[in-house]
Design a protein around this motif. Structure first.
Motif, PDB file in Angstrom:
ATOM      1  N   MET A  98      39.799  13.808  88.957  1.00 23.45           N
ATOM      2  CA  MET A  98      39.013  13.690  87.732  1.00 23.45           C
ATOM      3  C   MET A  98      39.079  14.975  86.927  1.00 23.45           C
ATOM      4  SD  MET A  98      34.939  13.573  87.045  1.00 23.45           S
ATOM      5  CE  MET A  98      34.972  15.355  87.259  1.00 23.45           C
ATOM      6  N   ARG A  99      39.424  14.791  85.668  1.00 19.98           N
ATOM      7  CA  ARG A  99      39.518  15.953  84.801  1.00 19.98           C
ATOM      8  C   ARG A  99      38.225  16.083  83.980  1.00 19.98           C
ATOM      9  NH1 ARG A  99      45.529  15.239  82.407  1.00 19.98           N
ATOM     10  NH2 ARG A  99      44.910  13.053  82.299  1.00 19.98           N
ATOM     11  N   LEU A 100      38.074  17.216  83.327  1.00 20.56           N
ATOM     12  CA  LEU A 100      36.784  17.482  82.696  1.00 20.56           C
ATOM     13  C   LEU A 100      36.551  16.730  81.395  1.00 20.56           C
ATOM     14  CD1 LEU A 100      35.987  21.189  83.560  1.00 20.56           C
ATOM     15  CD2 LEU A 100      35.427  19.063  84.755  1.00 20.56           C
ATOM     16  N   PHE A 101      37.609  16.244  80.757  1.00 19.71           N
ATOM     17  CA  PHE A 101      37.308  15.404  79.591  1.00 19.71           C
ATOM     18  C   PHE A 101      36.703  14.087  80.080  1.00 19.71           C
ATOM     19  CE2 PHE A 101      40.381  11.934  79.496  1.00 19.71           C
ATOM     20  CZ  PHE A 101      41.448  12.388  80.261  1.00 19.71           C
ATOM     21  N   THR A 102      37.105  13.665  81.254  1.00 18.18           N
ATOM     22  CA  THR A 102      36.496  12.459  81.824  1.00 18.18           C
ATOM     23  C   THR A 102      35.051  12.743  82.212  1.00 18.18           C
ATOM     24  OG1 THR A 102      38.630  11.695  82.651  1.00 18.18           O
ATOM     25  CG2 THR A 102      36.663  10.744  83.666  1.00 18.18           C
ATOM     26  N   HIS A 103      34.846  13.899  82.815  1.00 18.17           N
ATOM     27  CA  HIS A 103      33.477  14.263  83.186  1.00 18.17           C
ATOM     28  C   HIS A 103      32.561  14.283  81.966  1.00 18.17           C
ATOM     29  CE1 HIS A 103      30.243  17.304  83.725  1.00 18.17           C
ATOM     30  NE2 HIS A 103      30.028  16.575  84.799  1.00 18.17           N
ATOM     31  N   ASN A 104      33.122  14.731  80.827  1.00 18.85           N
ATOM     32  CA  ASN A 104      32.306  14.813  79.621  1.00 18.85           C
ATOM     33  C   ASN A 104      31.988  13.428  79.060  1.00 18.85           C
ATOM     34  OD1 ASN A 104      31.592  15.995  76.669  1.00 18.85           O
ATOM     35  ND2 ASN A 104      31.660  17.644  78.184  1.00 18.85           N
ATOM     36  N   MET A 105      32.700  12.439  79.528  1.00 16.91           N
ATOM     37  CA  MET A 105      32.454  11.059  79.089  1.00 16.91           C
ATOM     38  C   MET A 105      31.565  10.308  80.073  1.00 16.91           C
ATOM     39  SD  MET A 105      35.214   8.032  78.245  1.00 16.91           S
ATOM     40  CE  MET A 105      36.080   8.121  79.820  1.00 16.91           C
ATOM     41  N   LEU A 106      31.691  10.631  81.357  1.00 15.14           N
ATOM     42  CA  LEU A 106      30.973   9.866  82.377  1.00 15.14           C
ATOM     43  C   LEU A 106      29.463  10.066  82.299  1.00 15.14           C
ATOM     44  CD1 LEU A 106      33.210  10.325  85.559  1.00 15.14           C
ATOM     45  CD2 LEU A 106      32.959   8.277  84.114  1.00 15.14           C
ATOM     46  N   SER A 107      28.772   8.990  82.575  1.00 15.61           N
ATOM     47  CA  SER A 107      27.311   9.032  82.568  1.00 15.61           C
ATOM     48  C   SER A 107      26.807   8.067  83.625  1.00 15.61           C
ATOM     49  CB  SER A 107      26.811   8.617  81.177  1.00 15.61           C
ATOM     50  OG  SER A 107      25.411   8.660  81.124  1.00 15.61           O
ATOM     51  N   SER A 108      25.776   8.461  84.322  1.00 13.78           N
ATOM     52  CA  SER A 108      25.199   7.573  85.323  1.00 13.78           C
ATOM     53  C   SER A 108      24.565   6.379  84.622  1.00 13.78           C
ATOM     54  CB  SER A 108      24.125   8.324  86.123  1.00 13.78           C
ATOM     55  OG  SER A 108      23.371   7.411  86.896  1.00 13.78           O
ATOM     56  N   ASN A 109      24.965   5.203  85.025  1.00 16.88           N
ATOM     57  CA  ASN A 109      24.431   3.998  84.377  1.00 16.88           C
ATOM     58  C   ASN A 109      23.552   3.185  85.321  1.00 16.88           C
ATOM     59  OD1 ASN A 109      26.473   3.268  86.044  1.00 16.88           O
ATOM     60  ND2 ASN A 109      27.625   2.046  84.572  1.00 16.88           N
ATOM     61  N   ILE A 110      22.911   3.888  86.198  1.00 12.11           N
ATOM     62  CA  ILE A 110      21.982   3.219  87.110  1.00 12.11           C
ATOM     63  C   ILE A 110      20.817   2.658  86.312  1.00 12.11           C
ATOM     64  CG2 ILE A 110      20.363   3.618  89.013  1.00 12.11           C
ATOM     65  CD1 ILE A 110      22.268   5.882  89.927  1.00 12.11           C
TER      66      ILE A 110
ATOM     67  N   ALA B 280      17.294   7.052  82.147  1.00 16.88           N
ATOM     68  CA  ALA B 280      17.271   7.227  80.701  1.00 16.88           C
ATOM     69  C   ALA B 280      18.380   8.145  80.214  1.00 16.88           C
ATOM     70  CB  ALA B 280      15.905   7.771  80.267  1.00 16.88           C
ATOM     71  N   ASN B 281      18.631   9.181  80.973  1.00 17.24           N
ATOM     72  CA  ASN B 281      19.695  10.095  80.574  1.00 17.24           C
ATOM     73  C   ASN B 281      20.538  10.459  81.783  1.00 17.24           C
ATOM     74  OD1 ASN B 281      21.382  11.895  79.411  1.00 17.24           O
ATOM     75  ND2 ASN B 281      19.832  13.423  78.912  1.00 17.24           N
ATOM     76  N   GLY B 282      21.635   9.782  81.914  1.00 19.22           N
ATOM     77  CA  GLY B 282      22.505   9.976  83.076  1.00 19.22           C
ATOM     78  C   GLY B 282      23.575  11.018  82.859  1.00 19.22           C
ATOM     79  N   PHE B 283      23.421  11.816  81.798  1.00 21.63           N
ATOM     80  CA  PHE B 283      24.438  12.800  81.444  1.00 21.63           C
ATOM     81  C   PHE B 283      23.822  14.174  81.330  1.00 21.63           C
ATOM     82  CE2 PHE B 283      26.846  15.343  78.487  1.00 21.63           C
ATOM     83  CZ  PHE B 283      28.151  15.138  78.879  1.00 21.63           C
ATOM     84  N   PRO B 284      24.509  15.213  81.727  1.00 20.64           N
ATOM     85  CA  PRO B 284      25.795  15.170  82.435  1.00 20.64           C
ATOM     86  C   PRO B 284      25.603  15.017  83.940  1.00 20.64           C
ATOM     87  CG  PRO B 284      25.196  17.437  81.980  1.00 20.64           C
ATOM     88  CD  PRO B 284      24.108  16.583  81.382  1.00 20.64           C
ATOM     89  N   LEU B 285      26.607  14.471  84.559  1.00 24.66           N
ATOM     90  CA  LEU B 285      26.589  14.387  86.016  1.00 24.66           C
ATOM     91  C   LEU B 285      26.863  15.778  86.579  1.00 24.66           C
ATOM     92  CD1 LEU B 285      28.785  11.174  86.193  1.00 24.66           C
ATOM     93  CD2 LEU B 285      26.398  11.284  86.925  1.00 24.66           C
ATOM     94  N   ARG B 286      26.069  16.149  87.550  1.00 24.88           N
ATOM     95  CA  ARG B 286      26.299  17.455  88.181  1.00 24.88           C
ATOM     96  C   ARG B 286      27.498  17.347  89.121  1.00 24.88           C
ATOM     97  NH1 ARG B 286      24.330  19.533  92.740  1.00 24.88           N
ATOM     98  NH2 ARG B 286      22.797  17.881  93.052  1.00 24.88           N
TER      99      ARG B 286
ATOM    100  N   GLU C 121      19.206  12.364  87.098  1.00 24.25           N
ATOM    101  CA  GLU C 121      17.837  11.856  87.230  1.00 24.25           C
ATOM    102  C   GLU C 121      17.485  11.423  88.635  1.00 24.25           C
ATOM    103  OE1 GLU C 121      16.878  10.111  82.768  1.00 24.25           O
ATOM    104  OE2 GLU C 121      16.333   8.939  84.533  1.00 24.25           O
ATOM    105  N   THR C 122      18.406  10.754  89.272  1.00 26.06           N
ATOM    106  CA  THR C 122      18.080  10.160  90.576  1.00 26.06           C
ATOM    107  C   THR C 122      18.654  10.929  91.759  1.00 26.06           C
ATOM    108  OG1 THR C 122      20.059   8.776  90.653  1.00 26.06           O
ATOM    109  CG2 THR C 122      18.135   7.884  89.492  1.00 26.06           C
ATOM    110  N   GLY C 123      19.629  11.783  91.505  1.00 26.80           N
ATOM    111  CA  GLY C 123      20.252  12.483  92.609  1.00 26.80           C
ATOM    112  C   GLY C 123      21.297  11.657  93.339  1.00 26.80           C
ATOM    113  N   ARG C 124      21.491  10.455  92.893  1.00 26.05           N
ATOM    114  CA  ARG C 124      22.496   9.585  93.523  1.00 26.05           C
ATOM    115  C   ARG C 124      23.874  10.231  93.388  1.00 26.05           C
ATOM    116  NH1 ARG C 124      26.770   6.040  94.255  1.00 26.05           N
ATOM    117  NH2 ARG C 124      26.263   3.896  93.682  1.00 26.05           N
ATOM    118  N   LYS C 125      24.599  10.234  94.476  1.00 26.87           N
ATOM    119  CA  LYS C 125      25.929  10.845  94.460  1.00 26.87           C
ATOM    120  C   LYS C 125      27.018   9.793  94.312  1.00 26.87           C
ATOM    121  CE  LYS C 125      24.952  14.946  97.252  1.00 26.87           C
ATOM    122  NZ  LYS C 125      25.363  15.750  98.425  1.00 26.87           N
TER     123      LYS C 125
END
Lengths: 380, 122
Positions: free
Chosen positions: B1-13, B17-23, B101-105
């Motif tokens: 995974m590259r960082l432009f992808t990381h900048n797009m990814l968001s937790s959709n659980i 409410a705000n799943g971005f950014p993923l740690r 938000e949730t800590g889900r990995k």
């Protein structure tokens, strides 16, 4: 495709056991590669659409309201129905290497679309399968996702940026992509709500002005000999899929999948279908008459995938599938036969799915190689 | 995974409410050279969440990005080269993405994030 949908189920032991299904699977993107090459056929477009290049589909999901009506909440539409788990995801997972080896031809219409995108575009491929379109336009950057981990591994091995995700619930920020494609994915989603949801996700994921190409298998297959090899799904299957424990089951089904021959039933419909198609492809009138409902209505099918024995032995998945009745042997062909679930689209159907959207418009539509296709543009 | 992808990814659980950014949890980072495409960088820049990118790059061991950035910097070849490296050449090969938000990995194995949700998360 598809991404499609099931979520982690197959990755947890518990789920495995819970389903007692095996291991194989399928996923989303299948192409007419198994079909003979056909010419693009131009059919009449819907008058209400802006760009009548060809046309659409119509479908009437009649045969079986699979799991759809009952999934009223927005969250349930994202839960993967059993039929997709068993007859899409598990199948693609099981046949991934073989499937991938047959998926290399690039479809010209998709190539044209990708080549038309500005240099520097970020293109999202939702339900990318083995990633045959990832990197197709070297001036663009691609991200593929698919619900099938084995297929995504193939993408990654080829150096593509890819992740495992569900097309019905994309893990993307809104408006980040410049364009998106969904190639042969939506026909693996078993309810209209899920098909709509997948389109909404594509629209959400791209920027304002972004283009989205969607292709799906059409009811109107140019090679009718193929259709005769498909198994039309009827109520027996519905009961079968829904299975024990589902609130939706109407009655315990006495049938097993293997008890229903592939060639069974609907022979009359096939005849009519063929007749109608002959008419369609010879003439300029693509629209089946309204009273031809039996043809129009058959949109739910199992489409077989023959996994040669020598490939099936590679993974234990096939043994499991056989044991669980999700696959069967065909000694004559020397293959394990899997059934993939398809909802084939009728003319105008894709357009109808997007007709209620207030943030995207259809800018092109066409029929080509037995697929209905639309190009959407996000407007807000 | 590259960082432009990381900048797009968001937790959709569901419920997040705000799943971005993923740690990012890093077990292994690899670097791979790719062709330089200024069009991509200029196109991506306005969409990037800059702080998330800077933090992500730092987590991955790359500290050359400025804390703040504006579009005028796109005129600088030096800046573009750094942005190119951060967005496209750093790969999270092994590790995890963590919902803020949730800590889900969400695991990342062999460079592939698995963003599928459990049934009770949709």
């Amino acid at each position: 495709m598809v991404f499609c949908s099931p979520r982690l189920y197959r990755f947890t032991e518990a789920t495995w056991e819970a389903f007692s299904l095996p291991v194989f699977v399928f996923r989303g993107v299948c192409h007419p590669g198994i079909f003979k090459p056909m010419r693009g056929i131009k059919v009449k477009g819907l008058s209400s659409l802006r760009t009548p290049v060809s046309d659409g589909e119509s479908h009437v999901q009649l045969s079986i309201p699979l799991v759809e009506e009952e999934t009223g909440s927005s969250s349930s539409v994202q839960s993967t129905p059993e039929i997709e788990k068993n007859y899409v995801h598990r199948v693609y997972d099981a046949i991934a290497p073989h499937f991938s080896s047959t998926r290399f031809a690039k479809w010209p219409k998709v190539a044209t679309f990708l080549n038309s995108l500005p240099s520097g575009s970020l293109v999202l491929d939702a339900g990318c399968g083995n990633g045959k379109y990832l990197g197709f336009n070297p001036d663009c950057t691609f991200v593929g996702c698919d619900i099938s981990e084995p297929l995504i591994k193939i993408c990654a091995d080829r150096g593509h940026e890819a992740l495992v995700a569900d097309a019905v619930n994309l893990p993307y920020r809104t408006g980040f992509g410049d364009a998106a494609i969904s190639i042969a994915v939506l026909h693996h989603l078993s309810t209209e709500n899920r098909r709509k949801r997948a389109i909404n996700e594509l629209v959400r994921a791209v920027k304002k002005g972004g283009l989205i190409l969607i292709t799906v298998w059409a009811v109107e297959q140019e090679d009718q000999s193929l259709v005769t090899k498909w198994t039309p799904l009827n109520q027996k299957y519905v009961d079968e899929w829904i299975g024990p424990g589902s609130p939706r089951i109407r009655s315990p089904s006495p049938f097993t999948l293997e008890s229903i021959p592939e060639t069974e039933n609907n022979s009359k419909e096939h005849e009519k279908d063929t007749e109608s198609l002959n008419h369609m492809f010879k003439g300029t009138m693509p629209l089946a008459s309204k009273d031809d409902s039996s043809v129009q209505n058959q949109q739910e099918y199992f489409v077989p995938w023959h996994l040669p024995y020598h490939r099936a032995e590679v993974s234990g998945a096939s043994a499991c599938a056989l044991a669980n009745g999700l696959a069967k042997k065909d000694d004559n062909k020397g293959a394990v036969v899997y059934n993939r679930y398809y909802h084939v689209f009728s003319e105008g159907e894709l357009e109808r799915l997007v007709s209620g959207m207030n943030n995207a418009v259809v800018v092109d539509r066409f029929f080509d190689k037995s697929n209905w296709c639309i190009i959407l543009q996000k407007t807000l | 995974m590259r960082l432009f992808t990381h900048n797009m990814l968001s937790s959709n659980i569901k419920g997040v409410a705000n799943g971005f950014p993923l740690r990012i949890e890093v077990d292994q980072v690899v670097e791979k050279q790719v062709d330089f495409n200024p069009d991509f960088l200029k196109n991506m820049f306005p969409k990037l969440e800059w702080k998330a990118l800077v933090d992500a790059a730092r987590t991955m061991g790359y500290t050359e990005l400025p804390e703040e950035a504006d579009s005028s910097m796109l005129e600088s070849e030096e800046f573009l080269r750094k942005l190119h490296h951060a967005l496209l050449e750093l790969h999270l090969e092994e590790g995890a993405l963590v919902c803020p938000e949730t800590g889900r990995k969400f695991p990342v194995n062999k460079g592939i994030p698995n963003m599928l949700l459990h049934e009770d998360e949709v």
